[in-house]
Structures are given as C-alpha cells and as structure tokens.
Write a protein that holds these residues in place. Sequence first.
Motif, PDB file in Angstrom:
ATOM      1  N   HIS A 231       0.724  -1.074   0.288  1.00  0.00           N
ATOM      2  CA  HIS A 231       0.160  -0.289  -0.209  1.00  0.00           C
ATOM      3  C   HIS A 231       0.197   1.400  -0.053  1.00  0.00           C
ATOM      4  CE1 HIS A 231      -3.142   2.654   2.358  1.00  0.00           C
ATOM      5  NE2 HIS A 231      -3.950   1.928   0.731  1.00  0.00           N
ATOM      6  N   ASP A 235      -5.223   5.450   3.800  1.00  0.00           N
ATOM      7  CA  ASP A 235      -6.548   5.021   3.729  1.00  0.00           C
ATOM      8  C   ASP A 235      -7.148   6.219   4.630  1.00  0.00           C
ATOM      9  OD1 ASP A 235      -6.141   3.553   0.895  1.00  0.00           O
ATOM     10  OD2 ASP A 235      -7.170   2.099   1.739  1.00  0.00           O
ATOM     11  N   HIS A 310     -13.137   6.302  -0.264  1.00  0.00           N
ATOM     12  CA  HIS A 310     -12.424   6.078   0.921  1.00  0.00           C
ATOM     13  C   HIS A 310     -11.554   7.663  -0.130  1.00  0.00           C
ATOM     14  CE1 HIS A 310      -9.937   4.011  -1.889  1.00  0.00           C
ATOM     15  NE2 HIS A 310      -9.297   3.730  -0.946  1.00  0.00           N
ATOM     16  N   HIS A 312      -7.405   7.713  -0.987  1.00  0.00           N
ATOM     17  CA  HIS A 312      -6.834   7.175  -1.012  1.00  0.00           C
ATOM     18  C   HIS A 312      -5.431   8.743  -0.732  1.00  0.00           C
ATOM     19  CE1 HIS A 312      -3.328   5.090  -1.786  1.00  0.00           C
ATOM     20  NE2 HIS A 312      -2.608   5.804  -2.633  1.00  0.00           N
TER      21      HIS A 312
HETATM   22 ZN   LIG Z   1      -4.894   3.619  -0.482  1.00  0.00          ZN
END
Ligand SMILES: [Zn+2]
Length: 342
Positions: A231, A235, A310, A312
């Motif tokens: 990742h 997030d 969401h 990011h």
């Molecule tokens: Zn993310």
Amino acid sequence: MNKFSAIKSPRRAADDLVISKVEVTTEPAGAPRRRRTSTLSRGMVAGVLASVLAVSGVLGWAATSLDGSEEMSSEQLSIELAIPEAAVLSVEKGFEDRSQAASRGAVRSNLTEAVAGEVAKDRDAVLDASVEESHKHEAEGSAAEREALMAADMELVKAQEAKLKKEAEAAALRLEEARKAAEAPSGGGSATSATAEDLAAISSSGGSMPVKSNYRVGARFQATGSWSRYHTGQDFPAPTGTPIYAVASGIVLSPTAGGWAGTNVVIQHSNGGSTLYAHMSKRVAGTGQAVKAGQLIGYVGTTGRSFGAHLHMEYYKPGVTPGKVYEASDPIAFMRSVGVNI
Ligand SMILES: [Zn+2]
C-alpha cells in the motif's frame, strides 16, 4: 520486494484442485458433476470451504463426544486435527497469488459478510462494512493482473514527468515570489507577480487533516495484502461526498495520469514535497490554483481502481515526481511534520 510476483505456479490448475475438492466434499455421490470453475468466485469457494470446515469441525466434535476420545487412536485424532489445516493449506494454494494473510482475510471477510446485515444498522457499522467491501474487491484479480495495470500507469506517469517537473518549478517560484512579497515592507513598490491567492496560501502555515468528519483511518502506508506490491499511501474510508481538504498549503499541479487514482488532486507544497488525493467523486481545485492548508479541494468518491468510497492519500518527498507510487513516503509522517495530530 514483490513477494506476490515471485511466486510462479499454474494458478488455473490450483484453482481446479480446490474446486474439485469442494465438489467431492459437498455433493452427494452420483450427483451430476457440473463444472463450476467459471461460475464460482474465489470468495464463494472460500465461503463453501468455510462451511465445510465448520461442518467437519462439528462432526469431528460429535464423533469425539459419542465415542469417547479414549477410544480413538492417537493416529485417528491426528487425522481429525489435520483436516482443517490441510483444507486451509489447499485454499492458500488456490489463492497462491496472494499472501497467506490475504487468503485468510478472504475467508474471514466472507464469514464477516454473513453477519454484516445484522451489524450494518448505524453509521459506524456502515463505514466498517465499506472497509470490508473494499478489501474483498481489491482481492479479486491476480497479482499479475494488478502488477500489469500498475506498470501501465507508471508508464503514463513517466510520460508526464517533464511536464510535472516544469509545473513544480513554476510553483516553487510562485511560492518564493509570494514569500518575498509578504516579507517586503508594505508599499515598497517592487513589482511582484504574487496574487492575493498566492499570498493567502503562503500565509497559512501548519496543516490540516484531509478529512475532518465521518471517516476512518484505514490501511496504512506499506501495508501488504491485496495491493500489487504494497500500500503506497494512507487510506481514509469515508462516505462519497465527504469534503477533502489540502493537508498543507501549496499550488495545485496537473493530476497524476495514473489511471488507478481516478479523479485526483496533486498539491506542490512549499517544502518541495507534494501530496496526492485519489479516488475523488469530484475535484474543486484547478491546476495552477494556490490553496491554503485546510482548503476544500474535492470530495470523497471511488473513481479509478477503488472499491468502496475512501480517500487514498500519498506523499512524495522533494524531488520525487508525484504519481511515482513506489517512491512515495508515509503521508502520516508528513502530516505530523506540519502539525497534524494523527
Ligand atoms: Zn489506498
């Protein structure tokens, strides 16, 4: 290191192995064998297997209760105990393109899904469910497919690198001009290109949370699991339409060309670093605009390669081209460096 792409074995064969195991275990003898490979999703396979595990667990317990464990040889016992572990290993073989944690996560999220209807009644529960949902979907598709998509995105970013570098240099000049103008004694009469907007942007020091209400702190930087490698940002799961704010002041650059990010905003900050806000439903900050920390720049959405609403967010240190996700740094560390208490 890419531990996913390092594993190379025939995935299709392994899938079939798991499917046939499930068929043999669940269908009565003589039942017509249907080829389910194309219709069963991996999540369904995991779900069926989870049920099989639950049933064999109960049967194993019942057998032990009826017979009395003393009457079972230690060999029988170890066979009983070995069934779940062997089954779990089979599932993990079927999910070989993902980490073991992700495979177990798929089984777990499927079990979680079964009770989701019960718990998703208030706002908090809805947010949690959207986190689960996003992980479940991100896990679909092989690591090789995800890696190929990211490789294509990185080519796009490479193609816009020179343009972004020019924009970043121009932004740095503007911020420097504005700083000089702000420091100059008023009425000095020296010509400056700094606009009121530029002056406002450099006058706001400190930082802001990118989302301020109705959000969760989600997957962390460098978490591993359903991502192509790891990742690359932070997030913040939040409902579509949740306002997104600039973490620090700066000048808006062209959005990243990487298709994964969907509608996005990139901000060049006065420290030379930049932030990227991805998957927006709408952006309200235009390229070349000066923004203050805490200024509205867009709204949470799920555009690009995202499942579940969401934000990011990524951070790039000075000198790193925004959008080069594998050169990104921890956004939380940057947020803390500008005084955000997270
Ligand atoms: Zn993310």
